[in-house]
Write an enzyme that holds these catalytic residues in place. Structure first.
Site, mmCIF file in Angstrom:
data_model
loop_
_atom_site.group_PDB
_atom_site.id
_atom_site.type_symbol
_atom_site.label_atom_id
_atom_site.label_comp_id
_atom_site.label_asym_id
_atom_site.label_seq_id
_atom_site.Cartn_x
_atom_site.Cartn_y
_atom_site.Cartn_z
ATOM 1 N N ARG A 43 0.879 -1.172 0.000
ATOM 2 C CA ARG A 43 0.000 0.000 0.000
ATOM 3 C C ARG A 43 0.909 1.211 0.000
ATOM 4 N NH1 ARG A 43 -3.425 1.086 5.293
ATOM 5 N NH2 ARG A 43 -1.923 2.774 5.563
ATOM 6 N N HIS A 90 -4.266 4.753 4.357
ATOM 7 C CA HIS A 90 -5.456 3.938 4.093
ATOM 8 C C HIS A 90 -6.437 4.661 3.162
ATOM 9 C CE1 HIS A 90 -8.869 1.287 4.698
ATOM 10 N NE2 HIS A 90 -9.583 2.320 5.081
ATOM 11 N N TYR A 142 1.639 5.625 12.513
ATOM 12 C CA TYR A 142 1.836 4.184 12.722
ATOM 13 C C TYR A 142 2.737 3.513 11.700
ATOM 14 C CZ TYR A 142 -1.816 3.779 9.124
ATOM 15 O OH TYR A 142 -2.529 3.885 7.957
HETATM 16 C C1 LIG Z 1 -17.528 -4.791 8.855
HETATM 17 C C2 LIG Z 1 -16.650 -3.566 8.794
HETATM 18 N N1 LIG Z 1 -15.796 -3.321 9.817
HETATM 19 C C3 LIG Z 1 -14.986 -2.243 9.753
HETATM 20 C C4 LIG Z 1 -15.036 -1.392 8.680
HETATM 21 C C5 LIG Z 1 -14.111 -0.183 8.607
HETATM 22 N N2 LIG Z 1 -13.031 -0.483 7.648
HETATM 23 C C6 LIG Z 1 -13.083 -0.032 6.389
HETATM 24 S S1 LIG Z 1 -11.752 -0.511 5.495
HETATM 25 C C7 LIG Z 1 -11.101 -1.337 6.810
HETATM 26 C C8 LIG Z 1 -9.778 -2.033 6.688
HETATM 27 C C9 LIG Z 1 -9.813 -3.172 5.769
HETATM 28 O O1 LIG Z 1 -8.500 -3.680 5.605
HETATM 29 P P1 LIG Z 1 -8.189 -4.732 4.497
HETATM 30 O O2 LIG Z 1 -9.280 -5.732 4.431
HETATM 31 O O3 LIG Z 1 -6.817 -5.255 4.711
HETATM 32 O O4 LIG Z 1 -8.290 -3.891 3.149
HETATM 33 P P2 LIG Z 1 -7.369 -2.692 2.660
HETATM 34 O O5 LIG Z 1 -8.117 -1.430 2.955
HETATM 35 O O6 LIG Z 1 -6.066 -2.782 3.365
HETATM 36 O O7 LIG Z 1 -7.209 -2.903 1.191
HETATM 37 C C10 LIG Z 1 -11.914 -1.226 7.925
HETATM 38 C C11 LIG Z 1 -11.608 -1.813 9.247
HETATM 39 C C12 LIG Z 1 -15.955 -1.684 7.659
HETATM 40 N N3 LIG Z 1 -16.055 -0.911 6.563
HETATM 41 N N4 LIG Z 1 -16.724 -2.779 7.727
#
Ligand SMILES: Cc1ncc(C[n+]2csc(CCOP(=O)(O)OP(=O)(O)O)c2C)c(N)n1
Ligand SMILES: [Mg+2]
Length: 334
Positions: A251, A255, A264
């Site tokens: 990445r 985020h 972090y």
């Molecule tokens: C059920 C749920 N929990 C928390 C969130 C908040 N949230 C949005 S993106 C994310 C991180 C997801 O990380 P990952 O699956 O590794 O995907 P990345 O963004 O790193 O591509 C979170 C916790 C959400 N959208 N849905």
């Protein structure tokens, strides 16, 4: 006569034109993404969640599908995939500016919730991993109707800890559905690093528990990604069932535009991640095999820039949906 050695893309059955097209999609994804950040920082659009670092994984995977026939249940970072499936830069900017004509939701949904009826892209909701169930549902419907269709879905490695992921994979495994599950592992779930997300080494290690192959692939190597997905898509189409593919990615941004990763993530780590940039790697490959030189690269960059400028200008000039239509598709209409 000297025997000519075939290049990697030719070994995979890809022509020179297709290899260049793959790179073009990757570059288009990066340049659109960069423009979205500029617009967000300039206060013109509300939000960006980036594909930067994952273009090889996305374009390589989607390139194995048949456009207009197969289905995609994407996740928010999948800009590269939706472009390969048929979404245009103009449509991407219509969603970013929340204007009328945005195929995802006519400007109602938050941007990056990709959807396109014409190209079989299923609009998702914000809770992560819900799209896994959508893809499984599409694959089940295809199997029941006897349609020759493959459904692909994407998610992050953090989201692979949600219940929906396990339920979806289990169901697809039991019923041998024509589905390909793509975990784009970028080593973070917002601020949570990989070591706090998984007790096993790879997300793909879980696949045998659902009765399907689990494949780990270098997400920065677009041809390795394409090869893995080509095999999984062919397997699904032959009726042999689903595959879980995990692409190891980086990445390159925070985020989202709402996140400050300086709290972090050490800066040196991001510098190291840049060495795994899929764009740099694919560009080097094209130079090596003689498909790109400085002149052709400059022409490609200029052409993409013009396309993005025109798409942005068009989208920004479009109206918003009239406020009276805000409740449409929310409640039953009399
Ligand atoms: C059920 C749920 N929990 C928390 C969130 C908040 N949230 C949005 S993106 C994310 C991180 C997801 O990380 P990952 O699956 O590794 O995907 P990345 O963004 O790193 O591509 C979170 C916790 C959400 N959208 N849905
Ligand atoms: Mg992640």
């Amino acid at each position: 006569m000297a025997t000519q050695t075939r290049n990697r893309h030719q070994e995979l059955g890809l022509s020179d034109g297709q290899m260049l097209e793959i790179y073009r999609y990757m570059l288009l994804t990066r340049r659109i993404d960069e423009r979205l950040w500029l617009l967000q920082r300039g206060g013109k659009i509300p939000f960006v969640i980036s594909a930067q670092g994952q273009e090889g994984a996305q374009v390589g995977a989607a390139y194995a599908l048949i456009r207009g026939k197969d289905w995609l249940a994407p996740y928010y970072r999948d800009l590269g995939k939706v472009l390969v499936m048929g979404m245009t830069p103009r449509e991407v900017f219509l969603a970013a500016f929340a204007r009328q004509g945005d195929p995802s939701s006519n400007g109602r949904q938050m941007a990056h919730h990709w959807g396109h009826r014409r190209w079989n892209i299923v609009s998702g909701s914000s809770p992560v991993a819900t799209q896994v169930l959508h893809a499984v549902g599409v694959a089940l419907a295809a199997k029941m109707k006897g349609h020759d269709v493959v459904a692909m879905t994407s998610l992050g490695e953090g989201s692979s800890n949600q219940g929906d992921f396990h339920e979806g994979l289990n169901f697809a495994g039991v019923h041998k559905l024509p589905c390909v599950f793509h975990v784009q592992n970028n080593e973070y779930a917002i601020s949570v690093p990989l070591r706090k997300q998984l007790a096993c080494e790879n997300v793909a290690d879980r696949a045998p528990g659902y009765g399907m192959p689990g494949v780990v692939v270098d997400g920065s190597d677009v041809l390795a990604v394409y090869a893995a997905f080509r095999e999984a898509v062919d397997r699904a189409r032959r009726g042999e069932g689903p595959t879980l593919i995990e692409s190891k990615c980086v990445r390159l941004t925070p985020h989202s535009s709402d996140d400050d990763d300086r709290t972090y993530r050490p800066r040196e780590e991001i510098e190291r991640a840049r060495q795994r940039d899929p764009l740099v790697r694919t560009r080097a490959y094209l130079y090596e095999v003689g498909l790109l030189d400085e002149e052709r690269e400059q022409a490609l960059e200029a052409e993409i820039r013009r396309e993005i400028d025109a798409a942005q200008e068009y989208a920004e000039a479009q109206p918003y949906e009239p406020v009276e239509t805000a409740m449409r598709h929310v409640y039953k209409e009399a």
